[in-house]
Scaffold this motif. Structure first.
Motif, short mmCIF file in Angstrom:
data_model
loop_
_atom_site.label_atom_id
_atom_site.label_comp_id
_atom_site.label_asym_id
_atom_site.label_seq_id
_atom_site.Cartn_x
_atom_site.Cartn_y
_atom_site.Cartn_z
N PRO A 225 7.08 2.99 1.16
CA PRO A 225 6.08 1.95 0.88
C PRO A 225 4.65 2.50 0.87
CG PRO A 225 7.03 1.65 3.07
CD PRO A 225 7.83 2.72 2.41
N LEU A 226 4.43 3.58 1.62
CA LEU A 226 3.08 4.18 1.61
C LEU A 226 2.80 4.83 0.26
CD1 LEU A 226 3.23 5.80 5.17
CD2 LEU A 226 1.74 3.91 4.48
N GLU A 227 3.84 5.41 -0.32
CA GLU A 227 3.67 6.01 -1.66
C GLU A 227 3.32 4.93 -2.68
OE1 GLU A 227 7.59 8.10 -1.89
OE2 GLU A 227 6.32 9.78 -2.49
N GLU A 228 4.02 3.79 -2.58
CA GLU A 228 3.73 2.70 -3.52
C GLU A 228 2.30 2.22 -3.35
OE1 GLU A 228 6.52 -0.63 -3.53
OE2 GLU A 228 8.14 0.85 -3.48
N ARG A 229 1.89 2.13 -2.11
CA ARG A 229 0.52 1.66 -1.84
C ARG A 229 -0.51 2.67 -2.35
NH1 ARG A 229 -2.55 -2.45 -2.01
NH2 ARG A 229 -4.31 -2.35 -0.59
N LEU A 230 -0.21 3.95 -2.17
CA LEU A 230 -1.13 5.01 -2.65
C LEU A 230 -1.32 4.89 -4.17
CD1 LEU A 230 -2.78 7.58 -2.27
CD2 LEU A 230 -0.66 8.90 -2.34
N ASP A 231 -0.23 4.63 -4.86
CA ASP A 231 -0.29 4.49 -6.32
C ASP A 231 -1.21 3.32 -6.69
OD1 ASP A 231 0.33 4.78 -9.00
OD2 ASP A 231 2.14 3.55 -8.87
N VAL A 232 -1.05 2.19 -5.98
CA VAL A 232 -1.88 1.01 -6.27
C VAL A 232 -3.35 1.29 -5.92
CG1 VAL A 232 -2.32 -1.40 -5.64
CG2 VAL A 232 0.04 -0.60 -5.94
N LEU A 233 -3.57 1.87 -4.75
CA LEU A 233 -4.96 2.14 -4.32
C LEU A 233 -5.66 3.08 -5.29
CD1 LEU A 233 -4.33 2.49 -0.48
CD2 LEU A 233 -5.84 0.79 -1.56
N VAL B 242 1.31 9.40 -8.13
CA VAL B 242 0.01 8.91 -8.58
C VAL B 242 -0.22 9.29 -10.05
CG1 VAL B 242 -2.47 9.09 -8.16
CG2 VAL B 242 -0.90 9.07 -6.24
N ASN B 243 -0.88 8.40 -10.77
CA ASN B 243 -1.21 8.64 -12.18
C ASN B 243 -2.05 9.91 -12.32
OD1 ASN B 243 -2.20 8.60 -14.76
ND2 ASN B 243 -2.72 6.42 -14.74
N PRO B 244 -1.55 10.91 -13.05
CA PRO B 244 -2.30 12.18 -13.15
C PRO B 244 -3.70 12.00 -13.74
CG PRO B 244 -0.09 12.41 -14.07
CD PRO B 244 -0.28 10.95 -13.76
N GLN B 245 -3.90 10.93 -14.50
CA GLN B 245 -5.23 10.73 -15.11
C GLN B 245 -6.32 10.49 -14.07
OE1 GLN B 245 -5.93 9.04 -19.16
NE2 GLN B 245 -4.39 7.63 -18.43
N GLY B 246 -5.89 10.08 -12.87
CA GLY B 246 -6.89 9.75 -11.85
C GLY B 246 -7.15 10.88 -10.86
N ILE B 247 -6.56 12.04 -11.14
CA ILE B 247 -6.58 13.11 -10.14
C ILE B 247 -7.07 14.42 -10.74
CG2 ILE B 247 -5.03 14.55 -8.76
CD1 ILE B 247 -3.62 12.34 -7.88
N SER B 248 -7.83 15.17 -9.96
CA SER B 248 -8.10 16.55 -10.38
C SER B 248 -7.75 17.48 -9.21
CB SER B 248 -9.57 16.72 -10.76
OG SER B 248 -10.39 16.47 -9.63
N VAL B 249 -7.22 18.63 -9.53
CA VAL B 249 -6.86 19.61 -8.50
C VAL B 249 -7.62 20.89 -8.79
CG1 VAL B 249 -4.99 20.94 -7.44
CG2 VAL B 249 -4.51 18.66 -8.36
N THR B 250 -8.26 21.43 -7.76
CA THR B 250 -8.97 22.69 -7.91
C THR B 250 -8.45 23.68 -6.87
OG1 THR B 250 -10.96 21.44 -8.47
CG2 THR B 250 -11.24 23.78 -8.00
N SER B 251 -7.98 24.83 -7.34
CA SER B 251 -7.53 25.88 -6.42
C SER B 251 -8.61 26.95 -6.36
CB SER B 251 -6.22 26.49 -6.92
OG SER B 251 -5.22 25.50 -6.95
#
Ligand code: AMP
Ligand code: MG
Length: 268
Positions: free
Chosen positions: A38-46, A81-90
């Motif tokens: 349920p936390l994963e579902e909430r993370l997606d919504v948030l 999570v929708n990849p459009q809303g995320i950026s990853v920097t290494s």
């Protein structure tokens, strides 16, 4: 059951030896999965609300010794999570061009814009960790950086970027097992880097440097979470929960629709 990561008190001294990397708060793999769903579902919504509102950003900093699970966390915690809303920097060792600037120049340019979650796989903390342990800069240079980091993170907080910092805490034994696994599994050997063995030799020096990081940069604006990370499923639960809790506190809400939508008819 306990799922909190361990947030040291602001300004207090931390001894990593007091933190048990095997801690699982009474969970096992199955129950941790059930708890996390349920936390994963909430993370997606948030994340969707964060994006729709477009007013705030979230910066997640992941630090840890080699093999601590920074890559695995990114893959597992954010797969919902929708990849459009995320950026990853290494962050890797700085280039000549980056070294010709102050240490935060390359970092500031990559913080997430409003509406986005930005994940840092390593970060500006390397500038007081590897730089200190490997003596890549004189003491007075890295020593001044804790204050610069706190000021930088306060600037981010003051301008709408919530900062969360996770230290993935594994034991030395667990690192040996994971390095051996990299050598033995042909799909993982590409990840094996002999330099990781040099860093392993300096385990205590790195832990000393981390302890100073926790003492000097664990601010209310940008708290550190020390995550017991020997068990990947517990690590994922703890981090997912901490992110959800942080986002719940960010006053996120879908924007109000335009007025008079009741009268709108979609033409044939
Ligand atoms: P990896 O995370 O395994 O891809 O390795 C990246 C490497 O880049 C690590 O050895 C880091 O210590 C190194 N690195 C990252 N940031 C810095 C920095 N600011 N100064 C020096 N080395 C860095
Ligand atoms: Mg590596």
């Amino acid at each position: 059951m306990e799922t909190q990561s361990l947030i040291p008190e602001s300004g207090s001294k931390v001894k990593l030896a007091d933190y048990n990397a095997d801690f699982v708060g009474g969970y096992d793999k199955e129950s941790a999965k059930v708890e996390r769903a349920p936390l994963e579902e909430r993370l997606d919504v948030l994340q969707e609300i964060l994006y729709a509102q477009g007013a705030k950003a979230l910066l997640i900093v992941l630090q840890g010794m080699d093999t601590a699970g920074k890559d695995g966390t990114i893959k597992k915690v954010f797969e919902v999570v929708n990849p459009q809303g995320i950026s990853v920097t290494s962050f890797k060792a700085p280039t000549e061009n980056e070294l010709a600037r102050d240490f935060l120049w390359r970092v500031h340019a990559l913080v997430p814009p409003k509406g986005q979650i930005g994940i840092f796989n390593r970060s500006h903390y390397e500038d007081v960790l590897v730089v200190r342990v490997e003596k890549l800069a004189p003491r007075e240079v890295w020593q001044a950086r804790y204050e610069h980091i706190n000021n930088f993170e306060k600037l981010l907080a003051d301008t709408g970027t919530h900062v969360l910092k996770f230290f993935l805490h594994i034991s030395r034994d667990e690192q040996r097992r994971r390095l051996e696994a990299r050598l033995q599994n042909s799909n993982k050997t590409w990840k094996f880097n002999k330099d990781d063995l040099k860093a392993r030799e300096k385990w205590d020096d790195y832990h000393d440097a981390y302890e100073d990081v926790f003492r000097l940069t664990n601010t209310p604006n940008a708290p550190w979470h020390i995550v017991p990370a020997n068990n990947k499923w517990y690590r994922n639960l703890v981090i997912t929960r901490a992110i959800v809790e942080a986002m719940e506190s960010m006053d996120l809400a879908f924007p109000k629709p335009e007025k008079n939508l009741d009268d709108v008819e979609i033409p044939e």
